[in-house]
Design a protein around this motif. Structure first.
Motif, short mmCIF file in Angstrom:
data_model
loop_
_atom_site.label_atom_id
_atom_site.label_comp_id
_atom_site.label_asym_id
_atom_site.label_seq_id
_atom_site.Cartn_x
_atom_site.Cartn_y
_atom_site.Cartn_z
N ILE A 20 0.73 -1.11 -0.02
CA ILE A 20 0.02 -0.06 -0.09
C ILE A 20 0.81 1.10 0.12
O ILE A 20 0.64 2.04 -0.73
CB ILE A 20 -0.95 -0.12 1.09
N LYS A 21 1.96 1.20 0.61
CA LYS A 21 2.83 2.52 0.92
C LYS A 21 3.68 2.48 -0.40
O LYS A 21 3.93 3.76 -0.96
CB LYS A 21 3.64 2.25 2.10
N VAL A 22 4.02 1.48 -1.09
CA VAL A 22 4.82 1.51 -2.15
C VAL A 22 4.02 2.17 -3.40
O VAL A 22 4.22 2.97 -4.28
CB VAL A 22 5.29 0.33 -2.76
N ILE A 23 2.77 1.78 -3.51
CA ILE A 23 1.48 2.23 -4.56
C ILE A 23 1.29 3.80 -4.11
O ILE A 23 1.47 4.34 -5.30
CB ILE A 23 0.26 1.35 -4.27
N GLY A 24 1.29 3.98 -2.93
CA GLY A 24 1.22 5.45 -2.79
C GLY A 24 2.33 6.21 -3.10
O GLY A 24 1.97 7.42 -3.79
N VAL A 25 3.49 5.94 -3.03
CA VAL A 25 4.57 6.79 -3.59
C VAL A 25 4.79 6.88 -5.13
O VAL A 25 4.78 7.65 -5.95
CB VAL A 25 6.04 6.33 -2.92
N VAL A 26 4.55 5.33 -5.74
CA VAL A 26 4.62 5.08 -6.91
C VAL A 26 3.46 5.97 -7.70
O VAL A 26 3.77 6.54 -8.84
CB VAL A 26 4.59 3.69 -7.34
N ALA A 27 2.50 5.93 -7.27
CA ALA A 27 1.21 6.39 -7.87
C ALA A 27 1.22 8.08 -8.20
O ALA A 27 0.81 8.62 -9.15
CB ALA A 27 -0.22 6.26 -7.25
N GLN A 28 2.00 8.60 -7.18
CA GLN A 28 2.34 10.06 -7.27
C GLN A 28 3.24 10.31 -8.39
O GLN A 28 3.25 11.40 -9.13
CB GLN A 28 2.96 10.65 -6.20
N LYS A 29 3.91 9.35 -9.00
CA LYS A 29 4.95 9.60 -10.07
C LYS A 29 4.46 8.97 -11.57
O LYS A 29 4.93 9.30 -12.45
CB LYS A 29 6.05 8.77 -9.83
N GLU A 38 -4.56 0.93 -12.63
CA GLU A 38 -4.16 -0.53 -11.88
C GLU A 38 -3.72 -0.39 -10.59
O GLU A 38 -4.08 -1.13 -9.61
CB GLU A 38 -3.22 -0.98 -12.98
N LEU A 39 -2.84 0.75 -10.30
CA LEU A 39 -2.36 0.96 -8.88
C LEU A 39 -3.33 1.14 -7.84
O LEU A 39 -3.68 0.64 -6.88
CB LEU A 39 -1.51 1.95 -8.88
N ALA A 40 -4.67 1.94 -8.48
CA ALA A 40 -5.66 1.94 -7.42
C ALA A 40 -6.50 0.93 -7.06
O ALA A 40 -6.88 0.82 -5.84
CB ALA A 40 -6.51 3.49 -8.14
#
Length: 143
Positions: A20-29, A38-40
């Motif tokens: 969840i935390k990795v997705i949060g950072v990656v989704a911003q980029k 897909e990430l959501a």
């Protein structure tokens, strides 16, 4: 609930929390709308699985996994460093695939070290691992 069940469920919590935390950072980029969608969806499913493990631990009045703020900062910092020069969709998908692979490895280690588990704990762990495998397969199209 025995100690092996608790440890397996904590491993599910830990690995889902990290995802969840990795997705949060990656989704911003992410610049790709398809990758963002897909990430959501993935983030939602990780939350559902994490909540199942948490609910099971809470029902048994067992301690839950407690994330570390320092580890969270290191995780985010590592992602920022990895994407400093390359923030492409392929690079972000690669980071997500690597994280999912680490999640699978972590779960297998936990299961192999805690073999006195019951079916409910293992069902949640298998659901997590199956989702990780499907996530990896879906993200390969972004490479």
């Amino acid at each position: 609930m025995n100690s092996d069940d608790r440890e397996i469920l904590k491993a599910v919590q830990k690995n889902a929390d990290m995802a969840i935390k990795v997705i949060g950072v990656v989704a911003q980029k992410a610049r790709s709308t398809a990758l963002s969608r897909e990430l959501a969806k993935d983030k939602l499913m990780y939350s559902v699985i994490q909540n199942k493990a948490t609910d099971r631990l809470n029902n048994e009045q067992a301690d839950s996994y407690q994330p570390s703020a320092a580890a969270d900062m290191l995780l985010a910092g590592g992602i920022h460093m990895s994407t400093f020069t390359d923030c492409s969709t392929g690079k972000l998908a690669e980071l997500m695939i690597q994280n999912s692979s680490r999640g699978l490895t972590g779960m297998w280690k936990s299961i192999n070290h805690h073999q006195n588990y019951c079916n409910t704990s293992m069902e949640i762990a298998k659901e997590f691992m199956t989702f990780e495998e499907k996530t990896i397969a879906r993200l390969k199209k972004f490479l």
